[in-house]
Motif scaffolding. Structure first.
Motif, PDB file in Angstrom:
ATOM      1  N   UNK A  76       0.910  -1.119   0.271  1.00 42.26           N
ATOM      2  CA  UNK A  76       0.046   0.346  -0.350  1.00 42.26           C
ATOM      3  C   UNK A  76       1.044   0.930   0.014  1.00 42.26           C
ATOM      4  N   UNK A  77       1.807   1.088   0.304  1.00 37.09           N
ATOM      5  CA  UNK A  77       3.211   2.444   0.079  1.00 37.09           C
ATOM      6  C   UNK A  77       4.190   2.166   2.096  1.00 37.09           C
ATOM      7  N   UNK A  84      -8.077  -0.618  -3.616  1.00 42.33           N
ATOM      8  CA  UNK A  84      -7.964  -2.299  -3.666  1.00 42.33           C
ATOM      9  C   UNK A  84      -7.250  -2.877  -4.742  1.00 42.33           C
ATOM     10  N   UNK A  85      -7.923  -2.073  -6.223  1.00 39.57           N
ATOM     11  CA  UNK A  85      -7.403  -2.436  -7.356  1.00 39.57           C
ATOM     12  C   UNK A  85      -6.042  -2.544  -7.922  1.00 39.57           C
ATOM     13  N   UNK A 101      -0.120  -4.722  -7.173  1.00 36.25           N
ATOM     14  CA  UNK A 101       1.358  -5.010  -7.020  1.00 36.25           C
ATOM     15  C   UNK A 101       1.745  -5.719  -5.716  1.00 36.25           C
ATOM     16  N   UNK A 102       0.700  -6.626  -5.156  1.00 40.57           N
ATOM     17  CA  UNK A 102       1.229  -7.606  -4.203  1.00 40.57           C
ATOM     18  C   UNK A 102       1.298  -9.174  -5.560  1.00 40.57           C
ATOM     19  N   UNK A 133     -10.586 -12.813   0.402  1.00 40.39           N
ATOM     20  CA  UNK A 133      -9.344 -12.795   1.734  1.00 40.39           C
ATOM     21  C   UNK A 133      -8.266 -13.886   1.628  1.00 40.39           C
ATOM     22  N   UNK A 134      -8.811 -14.402   0.808  1.00 41.45           N
ATOM     23  CA  UNK A 134      -7.811 -16.299   0.838  1.00 41.45           C
ATOM     24  C   UNK A 134      -6.192 -15.677   0.621  1.00 41.45           C
ATOM     25  N   UNK A 135      -5.391 -15.015   0.383  1.00 38.43           N
ATOM     26  CA  UNK A 135      -4.341 -13.797   0.854  1.00 38.43           C
ATOM     27  C   UNK A 135      -3.673 -13.743   1.852  1.00 38.43           C
ATOM     28  N   UNK A 136      -2.306 -13.716   1.742  1.00 38.85           N
ATOM     29  CA  UNK A 136      -1.654 -13.971   3.218  1.00 38.85           C
ATOM     30  C   UNK A 136      -2.181 -12.862   4.553  1.00 38.85           C
ATOM     31  N   UNK A 137      -2.652 -11.882   4.674  1.00 43.84           N
ATOM     32  CA  UNK A 137      -2.671 -11.196   5.298  1.00 43.84           C
ATOM     33  C   UNK A 137      -3.890 -11.110   5.600  1.00 43.84           C
TER      34      UNK A 137
END
Ligand code: PPS
Length: 281
Positions: free
Chosen positions: A26-27, A113-114, A119-120, A146-150
């Motif tokens: 996110x920066x 979020x897009x 970027x992720x 939401x099935x990603x690390x964070x």
């Protein structure tokens, strides 16, 4: 993430700590560099000579195996030096002393979020510490679910937004898009929030030093050492990749965009927080 290791929960927060809290990509790095310079008299020389990972601790990993300062380094940080802490944890996983009425000063950065998802995705493709994220269309579904690390971007970002609403004296919230639109203005606001008096020349020096072109060439901020160590594959993607608002348009199909807009409208219908998805003129 299922639960926070006990040693992270117990981390003692100091009243002069500065905590940068973000959903990954996110920066974070951008804000870390701004914060460090604001709190260190705009000392761009030292910032160039010392890697950011050696000036800021990363609280999320108790056994930090990567380069830089992890939880132990944060615990052992000299008492007479202001401590800088980075975290990507969802709010409910933070050290106990940060969860409800946070101590110290916290700065949260969130990104639309897009672009955050794009970027992720590139980061996970190039970062050998992550499993391969698979094809883009599947990754986008995982991100939406939401099935990603964070976990869920929606829950993560809104959790920090609510914390900010309740504790504006010691929590500051800014978007990636606002930083892009008016970096100097945001540096000025961050200095005020951190109660650091800086001259116009110092604000200008920080703004210049923290431009994308400058930070992407700077070895202390561009993670080229992780590339040299073979952990980041820069031939796949650079850490400082594009630094833009709106790159999502190069990745989302028309149908993906439509479905995402519907999800976004539903999940954010009660939010007072709004995001920009297009670069400012
Ligand atoms: S991490 O790994 O979570 O700490 O990554 P993070 O630093 O949060 O995010 C990396 C993205 O931020 C962009 N970036 C910048 N954009 C504009 N200006 C500056 N100075 C800047 N510094 C970092 C970086 O390029 C990544 O975004 P993408 O879209 O992938 O380029």
């Amino acid at each position: 993430m299922k639960e926070t290791p006990e040693e992270i929960l117990k981390l003692k927060i100091r009243s002069d700590d500065v905590i940068v809290a973000t959903y990954s990509k996110a920066g974070t790095t951008w804000m870390q560099e701004i914060v460090w310079l604001v709190c260190n008299n705009a000392n761009t020389k030292e910032a160039k000579n010392t890697r950011l990972v050696d000036r800021f601790g990363f609280v999320d990993l108790p056994q930090f195996s990567g380069a830089g300062i992890g939880l132990q380094g944060l615990e052992n940080w000299p008492n007479d030096k202001r401590r800088f802490v980075k975290t990507h944890m969802p709010i409910e996983f933070l050290p106990n002393e940060l969860q409800r009425a946070p101590k110290g000063k916290m700065i949260c950065v969130a990104r639309n979020p897009k672009d955050n998802c794009v970027s992720l995705y590139h980061f996970q493709l190039m970062n050998m510490m992550f499993p391969n994220p698979g094809p883009w269309d599947q990754f986008l579904v995982d991100f939406c679910e939401g099935s990603v690390q964070l976990g869920s971007w929606f829950d993560h970002v809104h959790g920090y937004w609510q914390l900010y609403q309740q504790h504006k004296d010691n929590v500051y919230f800014v978007t990636f898009e606002a930083l892009k639109k008016d970096l100097k203005g945001e540096v000025t606001k961050i200095a005020r929030f951190l109660e650091e008096e800086l001259s116009e020349d110092q604000i200008d020096a920080i703004t210049q030093h923290c431009s994308f072109s400058s930070m992407s060439k700077n070895k202390s901020t561009n993670y080229s050492d992780a590339a040299d160590a073979g952990v980041f594959k820069f031939n796949v993607s650079k850490f400082m990749r594009k630094g833009e608002v709106g790159d999502w348009k190069n990745h989302f199909t028309i149908n993906q965009n439509k479905a995402f807009d519907e999800l976004y409208a539903e999940r954010t219908k009660d939010w007072t927080l709004k995001f920009e998805f297009e670069a400012a003129e």
